[in-house]
Design an enzyme around this catalytic site. Structure first.
Site, PDB file in Angstrom:
ATOM      1  CG  HIS A 171      25.321  19.424  10.392  1.00 34.54           C
ATOM      2  ND1 HIS A 171      24.689  19.600   9.190  1.00 34.54           N
ATOM      3  CD2 HIS A 171      24.350  19.509  11.349  1.00 34.54           C
ATOM      4  CE1 HIS A 171      23.387  19.802   9.398  1.00 34.54           C
ATOM      5  NE2 HIS A 171      23.162  19.750  10.698  1.00 34.54           N
ATOM      6  CG  HIS A 183      18.264  20.562   9.133  1.00 31.65           C
ATOM      7  ND1 HIS A 183      18.907  19.503   8.582  1.00 31.65           N
ATOM      8  CD2 HIS A 183      19.053  21.003  10.162  1.00 31.65           C
ATOM      9  CE1 HIS A 183      20.045  19.291   9.242  1.00 31.65           C
ATOM     10  NE2 HIS A 183      20.161  20.196  10.197  1.00 31.65           N
ATOM     11  CD  GLU A 233      17.937  24.579  13.425  1.00 34.39           C
ATOM     12  OE1 GLU A 233      18.005  24.537  12.172  1.00 34.39           O
ATOM     13  OE2 GLU A 233      18.942  24.567  14.165  1.00 34.39           O
ATOM     14  CG  ASP A 246      22.596  20.625  14.865  1.00 34.70           C
ATOM     15  OD1 ASP A 246      22.754  20.192  13.710  1.00 34.70           O
ATOM     16  OD2 ASP A 246      21.902  21.631  15.112  1.00 34.70           O
TER      17      ASP A 246
END
Ligand code: ADE
Ligand code: ZN
Length: 341
Positions: A22, A200, A203, A281
């Site tokens: 990100h 996603h 998670e 990430d």
């Protein structure tokens, strides 16, 4: 488990791709303060150290609260350029040859920053990455799943003006309670417009969400996917269909998805034939870029040179590059391996 210097150099030197990053999560506190200063924006924390000290999270939501607050210093195109360029320099120093980068348009448009400002700044830095370092990139806007589907659809419409700069769309933010099914129609529209999809899932959310991103959102990759392991049929499906999982070990540790890296499911994932890639990430918040993620796993669960090589090859195979481009990059991994046996 400590690793020797030559293995450390092997990990650092091997050519690799980053597929779960990100861009707002690369904003280091020093740059955040510099940007805040020039924008006359007051950061709640009084110093870089105070900010870093606050980077202690018990779960995804606690992280997201601080991460969205951090992103609010970004106002001008130059801010987005500077953040992206800082990441590119880091990626170059870590032998990342290709990166597929997420950004969160709604985090900015909801504060009155235009989609154009955001994407122009990021894109300019990615152009420079190609020119100055030969690093290739793809851009993936993500919809915030805690917002509603109408807001996502509006973001898709804004993004369509930049179709040539965008490869795929993703789905991120608070997972539990926001199932992928909420965005089925949006992702149908995304694919109708010719984009690929990722999301996603698994998670913090259950294996059921991973099934949903596969069956409803038709993703090419699953971001994280840790909780897939609880469902044998799902693991078989992912393995048989070579659906890559973009795994982020240090993130998993910092967000307490795993309590100790020694318990990280990576080895099990590889043994089950899953196509795993290692990624960072939100490195500015979790304290490690992609090489640190490889190194942390090598130190905790032990990796062989062959496994590191396999992970690097998986990282290129899982990209959205053409088959010819992938082949060239995979060849670079093989050449590096032979030279550094
Ligand atoms: N946004 C930034 N990092 C994220 C993560 N690890 N999970 C969900 N949303 C995110
Ligand atoms: Zn993520």
């Amino acid at each position: 488990m400590s690793i020797n210097k030559s293995f450390e150099e092997f990990i650092k030197g091997i050519p690799k791709a980053e597929l779960h990053l990100h861009i707002e999560g690369t904003l280091e506190p020093e740059l955040m303060f510099e940007i805040a200063r020039r924008n006359n924006f007051e950061i709640k924390h009084k110093s870089v150290q105070a900010l870093r000290d606050a980077y202690n999270f018990n779960n995804l939501q606690e992280f997201l609260d601080i991460y969205y607050e951090g992103a609010s210093v970004l106002i001008t195109e130059q801010d987005f350029y500077d953040m992206t360029w800082a990441y590119i320099e880091k990626a170059h120093s870590q032998n990342v040859l290709h990166a597929e980068i997420f950004f969160d348009p709604q985090t900015h448009t909801s504060r009155g920053i235009s989609f154009d400002t955001v994407i122009n700044g990021i894109h300019k830095a990615l152009d420079d990455a190609k020119e100055k370092f030969g690093i290739t990139t793809k851009l993936i806007p993500c919809f915030l799943r805690d917002l509603d589907a109408n807001a996502a659809m509006e973001t898709l419409n804004q993004a369509c003006a930049y179709k040539n700069w965008i490869t795929a769309f993703g789905l991120d933010s608070a997972e539990v309670g926001n199932p992928p099914s909420k965005f089925k129609d949006v992702f149908d529209a995304v694919r109708e417009k010719g984009f690929l999809t990722v999301a996603h899932a698994g998670e913090e959310g259950p294996a059921e969400y991973v099934w949903e991103v596969i069956n409803l959102l038709k993703v090419s990759r699953v971001d994280h996917g840790n909780h897939s392991l609880g469902d044998t049929t799902l693991v078989e499906y992912l393995s048989e269909n070579k659906i890559p999982l973009t795994v982020c070990p240090i993130s998993n540790l910092k967000l307490k998805v795993v309590s100790d890296l020694k318990d990280h499911p990576l080895r099990k994932m590889l043994q089950k034939g899953l196509h795993i890639t290692l990624n960072s990430d939100d490195p500015a918040y979790f304290g490690g870029y992609v090489n640190e993620n490889y190194l942390a796993l090598a130190e905790s669960i032990g990796l062989t040179k062959e496994e590191v090589c396999q992970l690097a090859k998986y990282s290129f195979e899982a990209t959205f590059l053409t088959d010819e481009e992938k082949e060239l990059l995979i060849k670079k991994v093989d050449e590096f391996y032979k030279k550094n046996l």
